[in-house]
Design a protein around this motif. Structure first.
Motif, short mmCIF file in Angstrom:
data_model
loop_
_atom_site.label_atom_id
_atom_site.label_comp_id
_atom_site.label_asym_id
_atom_site.label_seq_id
_atom_site.Cartn_x
_atom_site.Cartn_y
_atom_site.Cartn_z
N TYR A 1 5.75 3.06 1.64
CA TYR A 1 4.89 1.91 1.40
C TYR A 1 4.71 1.15 2.68
CZ TYR A 1 3.89 1.81 -3.49
OH TYR A 1 3.33 2.07 -4.70
N SER A 2 3.55 0.59 2.87
CA SER A 2 3.46 -0.41 3.92
C SER A 2 3.25 -1.74 3.23
CB SER A 2 2.32 -0.09 4.89
OG SER A 2 1.11 -0.52 4.38
N LEU A 3 4.02 -2.72 3.68
CA LEU A 3 4.00 -4.04 3.04
C LEU A 3 3.58 -5.07 4.08
CD1 LEU A 3 7.41 -3.79 1.17
CD2 LEU A 3 5.16 -3.57 0.16
N HIS A 4 2.71 -5.94 3.68
CA HIS A 4 2.29 -7.00 4.58
C HIS A 4 2.22 -8.31 3.81
CE1 HIS A 4 0.74 -3.50 6.88
NE2 HIS A 4 1.25 -4.22 7.86
N VAL A 5 2.93 -9.31 4.31
CA VAL A 5 2.91 -10.61 3.66
C VAL A 5 1.70 -11.38 4.18
CG1 VAL A 5 4.15 -12.77 3.38
CG2 VAL A 5 5.39 -10.60 3.41
N ARG A 6 0.84 -11.75 3.29
CA ARG A 6 -0.39 -12.47 3.62
C ARG A 6 -1.18 -11.74 4.70
NH1 ARG A 6 1.08 -18.97 3.18
NH2 ARG A 6 0.62 -19.04 0.97
N GLN B 1 0.84 -1.19 0.00
CA GLN B 1 0.00 0.00 0.00
C GLN B 1 0.87 1.25 0.00
OE1 GLN B 1 -1.97 -1.46 3.65
NE2 GLN B 1 -3.85 -0.75 2.69
N GLU B 2 0.59 2.13 -0.91
CA GLU B 2 1.33 3.39 -0.92
C GLU B 2 0.70 4.29 0.13
OE1 GLU B 2 2.50 4.76 -4.75
OE2 GLU B 2 2.54 6.85 -4.15
N THR B 3 1.46 4.61 1.17
CA THR B 3 0.88 5.36 2.28
C THR B 3 1.26 6.82 2.24
OG1 THR B 3 2.80 4.74 3.58
CG2 THR B 3 0.83 3.40 3.84
N TYR B 4 2.19 7.16 1.40
CA TYR B 4 2.64 8.54 1.35
C TYR B 4 3.21 8.77 -0.03
CZ TYR B 4 5.54 12.62 2.24
OH TYR B 4 6.12 13.86 2.18
N SER B 5 2.77 9.80 -0.70
CA SER B 5 3.22 10.03 -2.06
C SER B 5 3.79 11.43 -2.18
CB SER B 5 2.04 9.92 -3.04
OG SER B 5 1.36 8.72 -2.85
N GLU B 6 4.86 11.50 -2.88
CA GLU B 6 5.46 12.78 -3.19
C GLU B 6 6.44 12.43 -4.29
OE1 GLU B 6 7.18 14.72 0.18
OE2 GLU B 6 7.88 16.41 -1.01
N VAL B 7 6.67 13.32 -5.24
CA VAL B 7 7.64 12.97 -6.25
C VAL B 7 8.94 12.61 -5.55
CG1 VAL B 7 6.74 14.22 -8.23
CG2 VAL B 7 8.05 15.45 -6.53
N ALA B 8 9.53 11.53 -5.94
CA ALA B 8 10.81 11.06 -5.41
C ALA B 8 10.78 10.68 -3.94
CB ALA B 8 11.92 12.11 -5.64
N ARG B 9 9.65 10.67 -3.32
CA ARG B 9 9.56 10.18 -1.94
C ARG B 9 8.24 9.47 -1.81
NH1 ARG B 9 12.32 12.67 2.36
NH2 ARG B 9 10.72 12.02 3.77
#
Lengths: 1025, 643
Positions: free
Chosen positions: A160-165, A149-157
C-alpha cells in the motif's frame, strides 16, 4: 493457582521485592444504556486513570479499589463518575460526538473534547471486520484524509502507499509510524505494520495537522500514524478467539480473445500495415480455429485460465488473552494465517510425467504474536514489556512472485498450442517439453513449474521495555519514563533454481511439429542460501507533569529519543528528536496547546543540523459555555484552529549531501598520471531540512446527540523545498548540473478539506450507526527549479503550476468526431509527426503550437497528478437483536492515469488484444458508423504508441469494500456451553466496484502487467470465554 | 507501601537514566568516515594534484570512427561519404542528418541518445566541464603541494593547453563566441551579467592559452614514452593556433574583417616552429611486409606509385610511435582511442557486419590523374550545381576516361578507397555465387577477391538497403589495415591522428594564397603532392584558381578525416547554405554488361535529398535547455541562427 505462580516467577526474574498491598474494598454492579440494554466492555477506572475493571456481556462488573468513586467509560458513551456503593446501577448515555474518546498522539494522549488539532481515529472493531491478512488493507475508507492506494496485489501479499492529506512535499514520502510510543524508522514500516492484526490493536490515529505532527520534528511532515495496541485490564482472564476461512478471487480478468478472434485481429493489424488481407492466417485457418475440431493444429489456449486457480483459500486463527490484577496486567495475542497458492501447478496434474519433483506453487504461512505486560513494582514505579513479532514462511516458484509471472499469461496468443508438447507416438520431438514462441522465451508454465522454488523465512521481532516513575512525592502529577526498544528483521532464503528446454512450433511444417528453441537445457535443481538482516535500536526518555486545579487543567510532556538503525552495506543511520507539548484548558471551554519539536539530522551540516518545529493550537468548546447549556438542538459546538511547522529531513538527496563527494581512484585517461579525481557531487553546507507550514481550521457540531458533523480545512505551504539549482546556473560554468548542490529554493503547496457526518442511535433491541466522509486534497508545485522550455512550447512548464506527478501527452483532436484519421486526405492536410507517419485509423493529435509538426512541443497536461483528489468512505452498522450488519463503501474521485504498454497498446509480442481492440478502427467499421474503441491495429510500433489523452483512464471508483453480517447465539445457550459470546460472521472484501474504466479488462488498480485486486469471501466464528 | 527513602539510590539511578537520554548528543550525528574527500584535500597531496590533471583529460574525444555506433561521424554528415547505416531510423546520427531530424533540444551530432561514445557528443556540457576543471587546476596549481617544480610547471602548461583544446573543439562544433572561463565559476556566482566573447575574442583566448603553454620549458615538444601516451605535447599549442586562426579568418567566422595577414603570420610561425622541432611529412614505407606485398593491390601495376600508396596507407593504419627520434615525425597529436576496425567499416562483406561510411562520388572526383590535372573543372565542377549528375570535366585532362575512371589516379586514391574492380586478400566468409562472375566459384576461405561494386553484385555491390553493401559504389580503405579481417590474429590498430603536419602546411598555404604569397602557397601544396609523387602545381596559379587547388588538395589529403565537414562550413558566408555541396550526394552508378564490361554513370544515392543543407546547418545549435537557462538568467539569446 497457575496465575499466581506466573506472577511470582516474573517478580523473581525482575529481582524486585514488592510490598503488601493496601486493603481494597470490592464492589459489584451493572452498567446499562438508557434503554436498559446491558453494556459490555465498560472500563471502570480510578480518578488517576488506572483501569480497575471491565464489564462483562451482561453489563456486570466487579471492582476493588480504595478510591471513593470511579469513572465508567465506554467508547461512544459519555463517561460518568460515580461514588462507589453496593449493588450499583450505572446508566451511560450515548455520545455521537465521542468527546470522551482518548486521542492517542503517540507520546501523549488527551480527551477529544480538549483536542484542538486534526486527527482521525479508528478502533480495532472497525478494522477487524475486513477479512484480509494485511493490516494496511483495512485502512482504505476508514480514515478521513488518509489516501490509501493498493499498489501491489497478490494473495497474502499486498503493498500500500499511504499519504496523509496527499503530499506535503515533492518526495512522496509516506507517513511516520509510531507503535506504542516507539518510532518506526523509515523503511521498517513495511516489515512490521502489515503483519499486525487488527485484534491486537486498540486504536489507530492518523495525525494530520501541525499541532499534532510538530512534536515529531523532522519526521512529522508527511503525517503520523499512531498505532496503540491493547493492554490488560484488572479483572479475570478474558479469552477471545476467531477462526476464519476465506476464499479469494481476482476482481477482474482480462478479456480472453479466443484463437479465431485473435487470428482475425492479427490479420487486421497486418492489413493495416499494408501486408495484405491474410498475412498471418488464411480464412480456412480462421474457420478451423472457430470450429475447434483439431485442438492440436488449431488450439484455443487460455493461458491464464489454464494456469491460475479461480479460488484461492486462506485460513486464519487468532486468540486474545487478557486480564490482570493490581500488580501485573497482561494482554496476549497470537494469530496464524495459511494461504494457498494461486496456480494450477503441474504436480497437481496427474498427466505430468514429472520432470520436476517439487511443487512450486505458492504457500504462505504466518505467525504473529504480541504480549504486552504491565507491572506495578511499587506505588511509584511501574514497568512494561511489549514483545511482538511475526514469522513468515513463504514458498514461491523460482519464476518469482505472482507479479513477475502474471504478465507472461498474456504474451502468447491463444493460437499457440500449450503448455507442453503433446505425447504423440512417432513424433519428431519429445513430449512434455515447454512451449514458447519466437518472441516470448518465458512461458508462464515454465516460470511456474520448471524454474525451481524459493523458501523465505522472515522473522521480525520487536521488544520494548520501559519504566514509569511517579514522582508525586516530589511534585504531585510529575512522572518520568524511559524505554528501550529493539527491532530486528531477518530474511533467510533457500533459493533453488533450474532451467528447462524450450520448444516452439515449427513454422515451416504443415502439421503440428515442434523444434527446439535456443540452448536452454534441463538442468538439475541447484541450491543456494541467502540472508539479509536489519535492526534498529531506540531509546527514549519522557517527562510528564499533570495538574488539575479546579477548572484549570494542565498537562505537559517532554521527550527525547535516539534512534539508530543499520542495514547491509551502508553506514548506520542516526536520528535524534526532542519535543515538548503543553496542553491547558479552562473548564473544558478554552483549550490551548503548544507543541515543539527539535530534531538533529545527520543529513545536514553542523550549523544547519538542528530544526525547530513549533506549533500552536486552540479550541473553543462553545457548547460547554454556560449560555449554551440548554440550547437545543446543539449537543456539541466546538471550533478548532492550529498553526505551525512540520519538517522533513528525507529530501531525496544522497546521504551527507552537505559534503563534497570527491573520490580519488586508480586509472583515468592518462596512465602515467596513475589516479583520477572524480567530482561526484558538490556539497551544499547551507542545506536545511524542509519545513512545511500548516494551517488547519475545524469545527465540530453535534445535533440532538444524534448527528455529528466535523469539518476541517487545511493549507500547507513548503517554502524551502530542496530542488536542483539548475535554473539559476548555466551548464557552461562547468559543473555537471546533476552534481550540482541542491538548494532550499523550491516551494510547494497543498490544500484541501475533510467533512465528516455521522448519525447514530440505539433503541431497545435495535441500534444503528452511519458514518461518512469526503476528503479533498490538491497540491501544486510552485517552483521546483524547472526551466522554461520556451515560447514555442504549448506548455513551457511541465511541473510549475501543476500537481506532483503530472503526466503530459498529446491531445487527440476530436474535431472530426472521433479523433482518428479517417481519410488519407486528412493525413496529407494535417501536421507531420516527428515520430513516424500516421496511417488512416491512427490517432490525430492536436498541433497545439501550430508549427505544423507534432512533437514534444505539443504535449499538454493529461492527468491530475499522482494522487486522487477526492477520497471518501461510508460505513454503517445496524444491529437488531442477535443480528448485526456492517458495511464500508470506499472510493476515490478525480483520479486518472495514463495506461500504456501491453494489452493497451496492441502490438507487444505477437499482438496482445483486449476487449477494446475488438472494435479497432477499420475502414469498414468507419463506413458502417460502428463504434470504434481503438486506433487501427498494427503489427509494430505505430504513431499511436505515444503518451496521449486517448490512453488516460478515469480511475475513480466506488467500492463495497467490506461487508459483514453477524449472528450472535443467544446468551443462555452459549453460557451453557461455557462461552460468554459466540458469534458467526459472513464477510467479504472488495465485493463490488463501480468504476469508469474504459474496459473490464482491468480495474482501477490493475493493468495487464500487475495482478488485480483480490475479492474475498469469508466465513468466521468469534468466540469469547 | 514501600519505604521511599530505602529506595533512594534506585530513584536517583532511574532519574539519571531517564534524563540521560534528554541530553542530546551532537557528535553522534557526525558523519562516520565514508571515504570521501573534499576538493581542498586534493591540493594537499602531489599524487592527487596529478590525479586532478588526469581528470582534466577526461573529456578529450576519440574521433575517427568512435562516434556513436562506430560511425565515422562528420565524414558521413558532409559530402564526402554516405553512411550505410542510414536505415537505422531515428537512431543513427547520419540518418538524422539526412532526414533533417534535428532540433536545438536534440541535435544528432551531440544528442544524448546517439552520442557519448569515446566522448564524441554532448560537447557543450562535457567540454565546459573539462574547461572548468582546467581553470580550477590553473587556479590552484601554484599553491598546491607538488614535489617537483618542473612537474608543477609542466602540469600548469598542460592545463592551459587542454583548455585551449576544449575551446577549439567547442568553436568547431558550435561556431559561435563563447563565455571565457579564465577562473572557474562558483555555483553561487551571479551569472546574470556574464557576456560571451565574440568568435575572434574566443580565438585570442585560445591563442593566449597556447602561448602560455609554449612559454613553458618543462612542457616537452614531443611525447617520447608510451607511458605518457595521450598527454599533450608543446607542438600541439602551435597546431591549435594555426587551426583556430585559419578558422577566424574564414568567411563564416571573420565578421567580414580581413584576418588573413594575421592568419598568415600565425600559420607560418607554426610551421617554422614545428619544422625546427623536427616535424616533417611521413614519406617512408617502413613495414613493407604488411603494406606492400603480393596481396596489397594498390591500383594499377606501377610499382613506384603503388609503393607510395602503400606508404600513405601505412601512415594512417599505424599508431604514431613515442620516441625522441620517431619513425612518424608528422603526427602532432593522436587521440588515445584506436577506434574499431574492419568489422564496423570498410567492406561489410569481410565479416558480414556493416560497411559504415561509403566514400562519395564527389570525393572520388577530387583525386587528380597522375599528370596532376584535376578530373573536373574546379571552378564549376558540376553544371547542375546541386544534384551533381552532370560533371564539367576538365578539358585539359587527357588521362581521364569516364568509362574507365579509376585508372591513372593520384596514389592517395588507391590508398584511400576500394572501387569497382579493386582487389583485397582476406578471409571471405562465404561461398561465391554465379551472380558474382568475377569471383565465382570460390568457397569461404582466405583468398583474393575482386571488390565489384556494380548494382546487383551480391556481396559488395551498390544497394540502397544492405548494411554490409555500399551505398555509393566505394568502400573506405584509408584506415583499413590490409592484414585485418576475419580469422586473422590481432592486428594493432592505429590511433586517430587528430593533428598532423600536413594540415599545418595546407593551413599555411591557404593563408598565404589569401595574402598574395602565391609562391609560398604553391610550394606548400607541392610539398604535400610530392610526398605522394604527384606533379607540382603550375607555378602561375593565382587567386581563386590557386585557392580552388588548395581546397581540392585539402579534400584529397584529408579525405574522410574530420576536416571536410568543418571546411565546407567555414568556407561559406554566414547567410549562405550548403545546397551546392550537401543537398545531393552522388554514387557511382555502375552496371555490368553481359560481355563483362561495365558502364559508369552517376546517380543520387537514394533519390532523396539530404535535409541538412539549410543555412542553420552551418552551425550546431546550443542545447535548448542551456539557451533557455541563459535567456532566463541574462535575457540574451545566444542561439545560433535558425535554431
Amino acid at each position: 493457582m497457575i496465575k499466581k505462580k506466573y506472577i511470582y516467577v516474573l517478580i523473581l526474574l525482575l529481582g524486585f521485592t514488592f510490598p503488601v498491598l493496601a486493603q481494597d474494598i470490592s464492589i459489584s454492579g451493572r452498567v446499562m444504556d438508557p434503554n436498559g440494554n446491558p453494556l459490555a466492555g465498560v472500563v471502570i477506572s480510578t480518578i488517576d486513570g488506572t483501569k480497575r475493571g471491565i464489564s462483562d456481556i451482561d453489563g456486570n462488573f466487579t471492582v476493588s479499589t480504595n478510591n471513593e468513586s470511579v469513572i465508567f467509560s465506554l467508547l461512544g458513551y459519555k463517561s460518568v463518575k460515580e461514588k462507589l456503593k453496593d449493588e450499583m446501577k450505572v446508566v451511560l448515555n450515548s455520545d455521537i460526538s465521542k468527546m470522551d474518546e482518548d486521542i492517542d498522539l503517540g507520546y501523549s494522549s488527551m480527551k477529544k473534547e480538549d483536542f484542538s488539532g486534526a486527527a482521525a481515529i479508528v478502533y480495532s472493531d472497525q478494522l477487524s471486520k475486513a477479512p484480509v491478512p494485511n493490516l494496511t488493507q483495512t485502512f482504505a475508507g476508514n480514515f478521513p484524509g488518509l489516501i490509501s492506494q493498493e499498489t501491489y496485489s497478490e494473495v497474502a501479499r499486498t503493498n500500500y502507499s499511504l499519504h496523509v492529506r496527499g503530499l506535503s512535499d515533492m518526495h512522496s514520502n509516506g507517513p511516520l509510524y509510531v507503535i506504542d510510543g516507539v518510532v518506526c524508522c523509515p523503511g521498517t514500516s513495511t516489515y512490521n505494520i502489515p503483519y499486525i492484526s487488527p485484534e491486537e490493536i486498540k486504536s489507530i490515529t492518523v495525525l494530520k495537522d501541525a499541532a499534532s505532527e510538530a512534536i515529531y520534528g523532522t519526521e512529522g511532515a508527511s503525517g503520523v500514524i499512531v498505532i496503540t495496541t491493547k493492554r490488560g485490564i484488572t479483572g479475570k482472564m478474558k479469552v477471545s478467539c476467531s477462526i476464519d476461512e476465506s476464499l479469494q478471487q481476482v476482481t477482474t480478468k482480462p478479456t480472453f480473445i479466443n484463437s479465431a478472434e485473435y487470428a482475425t485481429l492479427r490479420n487486421e493489424a497486418a492489413y493495416n500495415d499494408g501486408l495484405g488481407a491474410n498475412y498471418y492466417f488464411s480464412d480456412a485457418d480462421i474457420e478451423n480455429y472457430k470450429t475447434g475440431k483439431d485442438k492440436y493444429l488449431y488450439p484455443n489456449t487460455n493461458w491464464r485460465a489454464m494456469l491460475m486457480k479461480n479460488i484461492v483459500q486462506m485460513q486464519r486463527v487468532g486468540v486474545n488473552i487478557s486480564g490482570g490484577n493490581d500488580i501485573i496486567k497482561y494482554f496476549s495475542n497470537v494469530n496464524t494465517m495459511h494461504c494457498d497458492g494461486p496456480y494450477k501447478t503441474s504436480s497437481s496434474d496427474e498427466t505430468e510425467s514429472s520432470n520436476n519433483k517439487y511443487n512450486s506453487n505458492n504457500e504462505w504461512w504466518w505467525f504473529n504474536f504480541r504480549t504486552n505486560l504491565d507491572l506495578k513494582i511499587a506505588s511509584f514505579l511501574g514497568a512494561y514489556l511489549n514483545l511482538a513479532g511475526n514469522i513468515k514462511k513463504e514458498h514461491t516458484p523460482g519464476g518469482g512472485y505472482l507479479s513477475d509471472i502474471y504478465p507472461h499469461m498474456f504474451t502468447m496468443p491463444s493460437t499457440v498450442y500449450g503448455p507442453v508438447t503433446p505425447n504423440i507416438a512417432n513424433a519428431d520431438y519429445p513430449a512434455n517439453e515447454v512451449i514458447v514462441t519466437q518472441k516470448e522465451n518465458d512461458s508462464p508454465y515454465g516460470l511456474i513449474n520448471r524454474t525451481g522454488y524459493d523458501n523465505n523465512t522472515v522473522t521480525n521481532i520487536n521488544a520494548d521495555f520501559g519504566l514509569n516513575v511517579y514522582l508525586d512525592f516530589i511534585l504531585k502529577g510529575l512522572s518520568l519514563s524511559g524505554d528501550v526498544s529493539y527491532m530486528s528483521n531477518t530474511v533467510n532464503s533457500l533459493n533453488t533454481e533450474n532451467n528447462y528446454r524450450r520448444y516452439q512450433r515449427d513454422a515451416t511444417a504443415s502439421g503440428l511439429e515442434f523444434v527446439r528453441k535456443g540452448t536452454d537445457d534441463d538442468t538439475n535443481l541447484t541450491y543456494s542460501r541467502s540472508s539479509r538482516e536489519y535492526y534498529d535500536l531506540y531509546y527514549r526518555g519522557k517527562m510528564n507533569y499533570m495538574l488539575n486545579s479546579g477548572d484549570h487543567h494542565f498537562d505537559a510532556t517532554a521527550y527525547s529519543f535516539y534512534l539508530r538503525y543499520e542495514e547491509a552495506a551502508s553506514l548506520p543511520y542516526t536520528h535524534i528528536t526532542s519535543g515538548a507539548d503543553i496542553a491547558y484548558d479552562y473548564a473544558h471551554r478554552y483549550a490551548l496547546r503548544l507543541d515543539w519539536g527539535y530534531s538533529g539530522s545527520e543529513q545536514y551540516a553542523r550549523k544547519n543540523r538542528w530544526t525547530s518545529t513549533p506549533a500552536a493550537s486552540a479550541a473553543w468548546i462553545i457548547s460547554n459555555e454556560s449560555f449554551m447549556k440548554n440550547v437545543l438542538p446543539i449537543s456539541l459546538a466546538k471550533l478548532r484552529v492550529s498553526y505551525g511547522w512540520t519538517a522533513n529531513q528525507n529530501n531525496g538527496l544522497d546521504r551527507y549531501s552537505y559534503e563534497d563527494n570527491v573520490t580519488v581512484s586508480g586509472g583515468g585517461p592518462i596512465g602515467s598520471l596513475q589516479y583520477i579525481v572524480s567530482e561526484n557531487s558538490i556539497g551544499n553546507p547551507n542545506l536545511k531540512a524542509e519545513k512545511t507550514k500548516k494551517i488547519n481550521f475545524g469545527f465540530d457540531l453535534g445535533l440532538f446527540n444524534l448527528i455529528n458533523i466535523s469539518a476541517d480545512v487545511f493549507k500547507e505551504k513548503l517554502n524551502n523545498a530542496v530542488i536542483s539549482a539548475s535554473t539559476s546556473v548555466p551548464s557552461y560554468q562547468g559543473i555537471d548540473l546533476s552534481n550540482y548542490p541542491s538548494t532550499n529554493a523550491g516551494s510547494f503547496e497543498n490544500k484541501g478539506y475533510e467533512v465528516e457526518l455521522s448519525v447514530g442511535k440505539s433503541f431497545k433491541d435495535f441500534e444503528f450507526n452511519l458514518g461518512s466522509y469526503v476528503a479533498y486534497n490538491k497540491n501544486k508545485i510552485i517552483n521546483d527549479g524547472e526551466v522554461n522550455r520556451g515560447s514555442d512550447y504549448a506548455y513551457p512548464y511541465h511541473d510549475k503550476g501543476f500537481s506532483y506527478g503530472q503526466t503530459f501527452g498529446y491531445i487527440v483532436d476530436k474535431s472530426n468526431g472521433n479523433g482518428f484519421y479517417n481519410f488519407q486526405s486528412e493525413i496529407s492536410n494535417g501536421p507531420t509527426y516527428s515520430f513516424g507517419t500516421p496511417r488512416v485509423g491512427d490517432l490525430k493529435y492536436k498541433d497545439l503550437n501550430h508549427d505544423g509538426v507534432i512533437d514534444q512541443k505539443d504535449v499538454a497536461p493529461i492527468t491530475h497528478g499522482s494522487l486522487p483528489n477526492y477520497t471518501y468512505g461510508i460505513n454503517g452498522y445496524v444491529k437488531y437483536k442477535s443480528f448485526d450488519l456492517s458495511f464500508l463503501f470506499q472510493g476515490v474521485g478525480r483520479w486518472n492515469s495514463i495506461f500504456t504498454g501491453m494489452g493497451v497498446w496492441d502490438n507487444s509480442y505477437d499482438g496482445i488484444y483486449g476487449s477494446l481492440h475488438r472494435n479497432a478502427w477499420t475502414e469498414e467499421r468507419w463506413n458502417n458508423g460502428e463504434k470504434i474503441t481503438s486506433p487501427a491495429l498494427s503489427t509494430g510500433t505505430s504513431t499511436n504508441d505515444q503518451y496521449s489523452d486517448y490512453y488516460v483512464y478515469d480511475r475513480s471508483y466506488l467500492r463495497l469494500k467490506t461487508l459483514e453480517v453477524g449472528y450472535t447465539l443467544p446468551l443462555k445457550l452459549t453460557k451453557h456451553w461455557g462461552f460468554e459470546k459466540l458469534r458467526f460472521v459472513l464477510s467479504g472484501q472488495n465485493l463490488l466496484t463501480w468504476d469508469h474504466m474504459k474496459s473490464n479488462d482491468f480495474g482501477p488498480e490493475g493493468s495487464y502487467q500487475s495482478v488485480p485486486v483480490y475479492r474475498v469471501y469469508n466465513i468466521g466464528i468469534r468466540a469469547n470465554f | 507501601m514501600i519505604n521511599i527513602m530505602r529506595y533512594k539510590s534506585l530513584y536517583i539511578l532511574l532519574i539519571i537514566i531517564s534524563c540521560g537520554t534528554f541530553s542530546s548528543c551532537s557528535s553522534c550525528l557526525d558523519q562516520a568516515p565514508d571515504g570521501k574527500i573534499s576538493l581542498d584535500d586534493v591540493w594537499k597531496d602531489n599524487d592527487k594534484v596529478s590525479a586532478y590533471l588526469n581528470t582534466c583529460y577526461e573529456y578529450m574525444s576519440g574521433k575517427g570512427n568512435n562516434y556513436w555506433f562506430f560511425e565515422r561521424g562528420p565524414a558521413c554528415w558532409c559530402d564526402e561519404a554516405w553512411d550505410a547505416d542510414d536505415l537505422d531510423v531515428g537512431n543513427a546520427a547520419s540518418e538524422r542528418y539526412y532526414s533533417g531530424n534535428a532540433s536545438a533540444s536534440d541535435f544528432p551530432a551531440w544528442s544524448s541518445t546517439t552520442a557519448q561514445s569515446a566522448n564524441d557528443g554532448l560537447y557543450w556540457n562535457n567540454y565546459f566541464t573539462s574547461i572548468h576543471d582546467c581553470a580550477y587546476f590553473i587556479q590552484h596549481i601554484d599553491k598546491a603541494t607538488v614535489t617537483n617544480e618542473s612537474d608543477r610547471s609542466r602540469w600548469r602548461a598542460e592545463a592551459h593547453l587542454l583548455r585551449a583544446y576544449y575551446y577549439e573543439e567547442l568553436l568547431r562544433w558550435f561556431g559561435c563566441g563563447l563565455p571565457l572561463i579564465k577562473t572557474p565559476y562558483n555555483y553561487s556566482d551571479d551569472f546574470s551579467k556574464v557576456k560571451r566573447a565574440s568568435y575572434y575574442e574566443t580565438v585570442k583566448f585560445i591563442i593566449a592559452d597556447c602561448d602560455t603553454a609554449l612559454s613553458c620549458n618543462d612542457l616537452p615538444w614531443r611525447i617520447t614514452t608510451s607511458a605518457e601516451a595521450g598527454r599533450l605535447p608543446k607542438s600541439l599549442a602551435c597546431a591549435i593556433k594555426s587551426r583556430v586562426m585559419l578558422f577566424a579568418a574564414s568567411p563564416l567566422y571573420s565578421d567580414s574583417v580581413d584576418r588573413w595577414t594575421e592568419a598568415y603570420n600565425v600559420t607560418k610561425a607554426t610551421l617554422d616552429t614545428l619544422r625546427a622541432q623536427g616535424y616533417q611529412l611521413y614519406n617512408t614505407l617502413t613495414d613493407a611486409s604488411t603494406f606492400f606485398n603480393n596481396h596489397s593491390y594498390f591500383g594499377p601495376d606501377n610499382y613506384s606509385l603503388a609503393k607510395v600508396s602503400a606508404m600513405y596507407n601505412e601512415y594512417f593504419c599505424t599508431p604514431a610511435d613515442y620516441s625522441s627520434t620517431p619513425r612518424d615525425k608528422e603526427t602532432i597529436f593522436q587521440t588515445r582511442w584506436t577506434g574499431q576496425s574492419y568489422n564496423v567499416e570498410g567492406i561489410g562483406a569481410l565479416n558480414g557486419y556493416k560497411t559504415g561510411a561509403c566514400p562519395s562520388q564527389e570525393l572520388v572526383d577530387c583525386f587528380n590523374t597522375t599528370d596532376g590535372q584535376s578530373v573536373l573543372n574546379l571552378a564549376e565542377p558540376y553544371s547542375d550545381a546541386e544534384t551533381h549528375l552532370s560533371p564539367n570535366y576538365n578539358t585539359n585532362n587527357t588521362l581521364y576516361n569516364s568509362q574507365d575512371p579509376y585508372k591513372n589516379r593520384d596514389p592517395r586514391f588507391y590508398a584511400d578507397i576500394y572501387y569497382n574492380g579493386s582487389k583485397r586478400y582476406g578471409y571471405w566468409p562465404f561461398a561465391e555465387t554465379s551472380s558474382s562472375p568475377e569471383n565465382y566459384p570460390a568457397s569461404a576461405s582466405f583468398r583474393t577477391r575482386y571488390i565489384m561494386t556494380y548494382i546487383g553484385e551480391p556481396r559488395t555491390g551498390t544497394s540502397a538497403t544492405g548494411r554490409t553493401m555500399t551505398r555509393t559504389g566505394y568502400f573506405i580503405r584509408k584506415f583499413l589495415n590490409p592484414t585485418e579481417g576475419k580469422n586473422v590474429s590481432y592486428v594493432s590498430l592505429a590511433n586517430y591522428k587528430e593533428f598532423r603536419l600536413a594540415e599545418m602546411i595546407l593551413n599555411f598555404a591557404e593563408a598565404a594564397a589569401h595574402t598574395g604569397h602565391n609562391a609560398e602557397a604553391i610550394q606548400s601544396v607541392n610539398e604535400i603532392r610530392e610526398r605522394v609523387s604527384m606533379p607540382d602545381l603550375p607555378s602561375t596559379l593565382t587567386g581563386d584558381d590557386l585557392l580552388n587547388r588548395i581546397y581540392n588538395e585539402r579534400r584529397v589529403e584529408f579525405a574522410l578525416e574530420e576536416q571536410r565537414y568543418f571546411d565546407v562550413r567555414r568556407l561559406h558566408k554566414p547567410d549562405e547554405d550548403l545546397s551546392t555541396t550537401d543537398k545531393w550526394v552522388t554514387a557511382a552508378n555502375i552496371t555490368r554488361n553481359s560481355n563483362g564490361t561495365y558502364t559508369y554513370s552517376r546517380k543520387s544515392v537514394n533519390g532523396n535529398e539530404r535535409l541538412c543543407w539549410a543555412n542553420k546547418w552551418l552551425k550546431s545549435p546550443i542545447p535548448l535547455v542551456e539557451i533557455n537557462r541563459i535567456i532566463a538568467i541574462t535575457g540574451d539569446n545566444w542561439q545560433n541562427t535558425g535554431w
